[in-house]
Design a protein around this motif. Structure first.
Motif, PDB file in Angstrom:
ATOM      1  N   ASP A 215       0.863  -1.185   0.000  1.00 30.82           N
ATOM      2  CA  ASP A 215       0.000   0.000   0.000  1.00 30.82           C
ATOM      3  C   ASP A 215       0.905   1.243   0.000  1.00 30.82           C
ATOM      4  O   ASP A 215       1.834   1.333   0.803  1.00 30.82           O
ATOM      5  CB  ASP A 215      -0.876  -0.026   1.256  1.00 30.82           C
ATOM      6  N   PRO A 216       0.661   2.198  -0.885  1.00 31.28           N
ATOM      7  CA  PRO A 216       1.496   3.407  -0.924  1.00 31.28           C
ATOM      8  C   PRO A 216       1.595   4.136   0.414  1.00 31.28           C
ATOM      9  O   PRO A 216       2.568   4.851   0.652  1.00 31.28           O
ATOM     10  CB  PRO A 216       0.808   4.285  -1.976  1.00 31.28           C
ATOM     11  N   LYS A 217       0.615   3.953   1.299  1.00 33.10           N
ATOM     12  CA  LYS A 217       0.675   4.587   2.623  1.00 33.10           C
ATOM     13  C   LYS A 217       1.761   3.967   3.499  1.00 33.10           C
ATOM     14  O   LYS A 217       2.098   4.507   4.543  1.00 33.10           O
ATOM     15  CB  LYS A 217      -0.680   4.464   3.326  1.00 33.10           C
ATOM     16  N   GLN A 218       2.284   2.805   3.076  1.00 30.72           N
ATOM     17  CA  GLN A 218       3.318   2.109   3.831  1.00 30.72           C
ATOM     18  C   GLN A 218       4.710   2.373   3.261  1.00 30.72           C
ATOM     19  O   GLN A 218       5.669   1.702   3.630  1.00 30.72           O
ATOM     20  CB  GLN A 218       3.049   0.601   3.820  1.00 30.72           C
ATOM     21  N   ILE A 219       4.801   3.365   2.385  1.00 29.28           N
ATOM     22  CA  ILE A 219       6.072   3.688   1.740  1.00 29.28           C
ATOM     23  C   ILE A 219       6.319   5.184   1.845  1.00 29.28           C
ATOM     24  O   ILE A 219       5.448   5.988   1.542  1.00 29.28           O
ATOM     25  CB  ILE A 219       6.061   3.289   0.246  1.00 29.28           C
TER      26      ILE A 219
END
Length: 158
Positions: free
Chosen positions: A53-57
Motif C-alpha cells: 500500500d502506498p501509505k506504507q512507503i
C-alpha cells in the motif's frame, strides 16, 4: 514497549534491492511493514514497483540518505514510533554508505531507544561487481550475490 526493528537493504544501483524487498513483502514474514526508500534522483520509480500500500512507503528523494541532513531520516523514523508497523526497511540509494547510515540511527538517542537494528543486507550484482563498496560488506549480516545465473562464464567477473 517493544522496539521496532530496522532492516537496511543496500547495494549498487540495479543490484536487486527492490526485487528482494518485494520477495520479503510477499512472504509476509516481516509482519506489519513500512518502507523508507531513498532515491538519489528526484524521481522515484522503485516505490511504484513495490507490492505494498502506498501509505506504507515513504520516499526520500533527491539526495543520498547518508550525506543528507540527518533530520529528514530521524523525522520519518520518529513518526513511526507510535505506529502499527513492527518492522521498517530502509532501502538506500545505490551510492549510500551503510556505515554513515547506521551511524545516523545509532547515534540518535530517541531512535536508539525506540528502534533496534534487525539486520543489514548487502546485494552484489555479479555483473557489476566493480561498483561494490567493499567497506559496506563488513557491516552486512547477509551478503547476497545477484544475477549470478546471467554470467556466461567466470571470465565475465574479471
Amino acid at each position: 514497549m517493544m522496539k521496532k526493528k530496522i532492516y537496511f537493504v543496500n547495494g549498487a544501483l540495479g543490484s536487486g534491492k527492490t526485487t528482494l524487498i518485494n520477495q520479503l513483502i510477499l512472504s509476509g514474514k516481516l509482519g506489519k511493514l513500512f518502507i523508507i526508500e531513498n532515491e538519489f534522483s528526484s524521481l522515484s520509480i522503485d516505490n511504484m514497483c513495490l507490492h505494498l500500500d502506498p501509505k506504507q512507503i515513504k520516499t526520500l528523494a533527491g539526495e543520498c540518505i547518508c550525506c543528507a541532513d540527518p533530520e529528514s531520516l530521524q523525522k520519518e523514523l520518529g513518526a513511526l514510533v507510535d505506529s502499527k508497523y513492527e518492522n521498517i526497511i530502509i532501502e538506500s540509494s545505490g551510492v549510500t554508505s551503510l556505515n554513515q547510515l547506521l551511524s545516523k540511527v545509532i547515534s540518535n538517542q530517541s531512535l536508539s531507544e525506540n528502534f533496534s537494528i534487525g539486520g543489514c543486507v548487502f546485494l552484489i550484482d555479479s555483473l557489476g561487481i566493480d561498483r561494490t563498496n567493499v567497506n559496506d560488506l563488513e557491516l552486512a549480516n547477509f551478503v547476497i550475490v545477484t544475477k549470478y545465473d546471467e554470467l556466461k562464464n567466470l571470465q565475465d567477473v574479471e
